[in-house]
Design a protein around this motif. Structure first.
Motif, PDB file in Angstrom:
ATOM      1  N   LEU A  65       0.842  -1.196   0.000  1.00  0.00           N
ATOM      2  CA  LEU A  65       0.000   0.000   0.000  1.00  0.00           C
ATOM      3  C   LEU A  65       0.878   1.247   0.000  1.00  0.00           C
ATOM      4  N   ASN A  69       0.470   9.928  -0.929  1.00  0.00           N
ATOM      5  CA  ASN A  69      -0.482  11.034  -0.794  1.00  0.00           C
ATOM      6  C   ASN A  69      -0.392  11.706   0.582  1.00  0.00           C
ATOM      7  N   PRO A 108      -5.003  -2.383   8.490  1.00  0.00           N
ATOM      8  CA  PRO A 108      -6.067  -2.097   7.525  1.00  0.00           C
ATOM      9  C   PRO A 108      -6.742  -3.401   7.092  1.00  0.00           C
ATOM     10  N   GLN A 111      -8.815  -1.887   1.321  1.00  0.00           N
ATOM     11  CA  GLN A 111      -8.364  -0.617   0.740  1.00  0.00           C
ATOM     12  C   GLN A 111      -9.169   0.543   1.317  1.00  0.00           C
ATOM     13  N   LYS A 112     -10.460   0.363   1.457  1.00  0.00           N
ATOM     14  CA  LYS A 112     -11.320   1.408   2.036  1.00  0.00           C
ATOM     15  C   LYS A 112     -10.890   1.718   3.475  1.00  0.00           C
ATOM     16  N   ASP A 113     -10.575   0.694   4.248  1.00  0.00           N
ATOM     17  CA  ASP A 113     -10.117   0.885   5.618  1.00  0.00           C
ATOM     18  C   ASP A 113      -8.742   1.551   5.641  1.00  0.00           C
ATOM     19  N   PHE A 114      -7.889   1.229   4.682  1.00  0.00           N
ATOM     20  CA  PHE A 114      -6.574   1.871   4.576  1.00  0.00           C
ATOM     21  C   PHE A 114      -6.738   3.376   4.340  1.00  0.00           C
ATOM     22  N   GLU A 115      -7.693   3.755   3.514  1.00  0.00           N
ATOM     23  CA  GLU A 115      -7.946   5.180   3.274  1.00  0.00           C
ATOM     24  C   GLU A 115      -8.393   5.870   4.554  1.00  0.00           C
ATOM     25  N   ARG A 116      -9.226   5.204   5.344  1.00  0.00           N
ATOM     26  CA  ARG A 116      -9.656   5.764   6.633  1.00  0.00           C
ATOM     27  C   ARG A 116      -8.468   5.863   7.591  1.00  0.00           C
ATOM     28  N   GLN A 118      -5.347   6.285   6.777  1.00  0.00           N
ATOM     29  CA  GLN A 118      -4.516   7.411   6.350  1.00  0.00           C
ATOM     30  C   GLN A 118      -5.066   8.732   6.872  1.00  0.00           C
ATOM     31  N   GLU A 119      -6.383   8.898   6.838  1.00  0.00           N
ATOM     32  CA  GLU A 119      -7.001  10.118   7.371  1.00  0.00           C
ATOM     33  C   GLU A 119      -6.717  10.255   8.864  1.00  0.00           C
TER      34      GLU A 119
END
Length: 186
Positions: A65, A69, A108, A111-116, A118-119
């Motif tokens: 991952l 960003n 994570p 992928q959706k959880d990884f984005e969360r 990162q936030e």
């Protein structure tokens, strides 16, 4: 691949194996989690007998991952160990014990959880900067209220810290050392 990257991957794989073996020994089956159709994961294997739980296992992320960003948003290069820790596998969170007590390793799930995730990392580092504290990245919660385990971004050391406070107790010299010291709790 760096030596540290490889040794941390090996430590994580070994911990996952020990966790799954312990789970099998205690429950006569693989690990399960409650199924949530809003949060599908590549870790999901099959539905359990009750239809509410799902068998799962860690899945390697190929390619790993990417944190570019948030590194750009923070104008900061994250420590390689935290990128390896969060970027190498999808997994459910895992309970463990360390010499100081119980904890839950955060991973994570998708992928959706990884984005969360990162936030949340962005918010954590921005809070540290606002408080003029050394930048850390959390990776586990403990049995003690408001105490998290974090990696100090500049050194890679593992410390305990209360949310919003400076790290107060060094736990390990590296993420690899820390993971290798853990015992799974199933």
């Amino acid at each position: 691949m760096s030596i540290n990257h490889s040794s941390l991957i090996n430590a994580l794989e070994h911990f996952y194996q020990r966790y799954i073996q312990s789970y099998h020994q205690q429950h006569n089956q693989g690990p399960t989690v409650e199924h949530d159709e809003d949060w599908p994961s590549p870790c999901e294997q099959s539905k359990g007998a009750d239809g509410e739980r799902i068998y799962w296992q860690p899945v390697a992320c190929e390619p790993p991952l990417d944190f570019t960003n948030i590194e750009q948003a923070l104008e900061l290069e994250l420590h390689p160990d935290i990128k390896t820790y969060f970027g190498s596998f999808f997994s459910a969170n895992l309970a463990a014990t360390a010499s100081d007590g119980g904890l839950e390793l955060l991973f994570p799930w998708s992928q959706k959880d990884f984005e969360r995730l990162q936030e949340n990392i962005l918010g954590h580092i921005w809070m540290k900067r606002k408080l003029k504290q050394e930048e850390t990245v959390f990776f586990a919660v403990t049995d003690i209220d408001d105490v998290i385990l974090s990696l100090v971004n500049s050194t890679g050391e593992i410390w305990a810290e209360k949310v919003g406070k400076k790290p107060h107790r060094k736990i390990a010299d590296s993420m690899t050392d820390f993971i290798n010291s853990l015992e799974p709790v199933v």
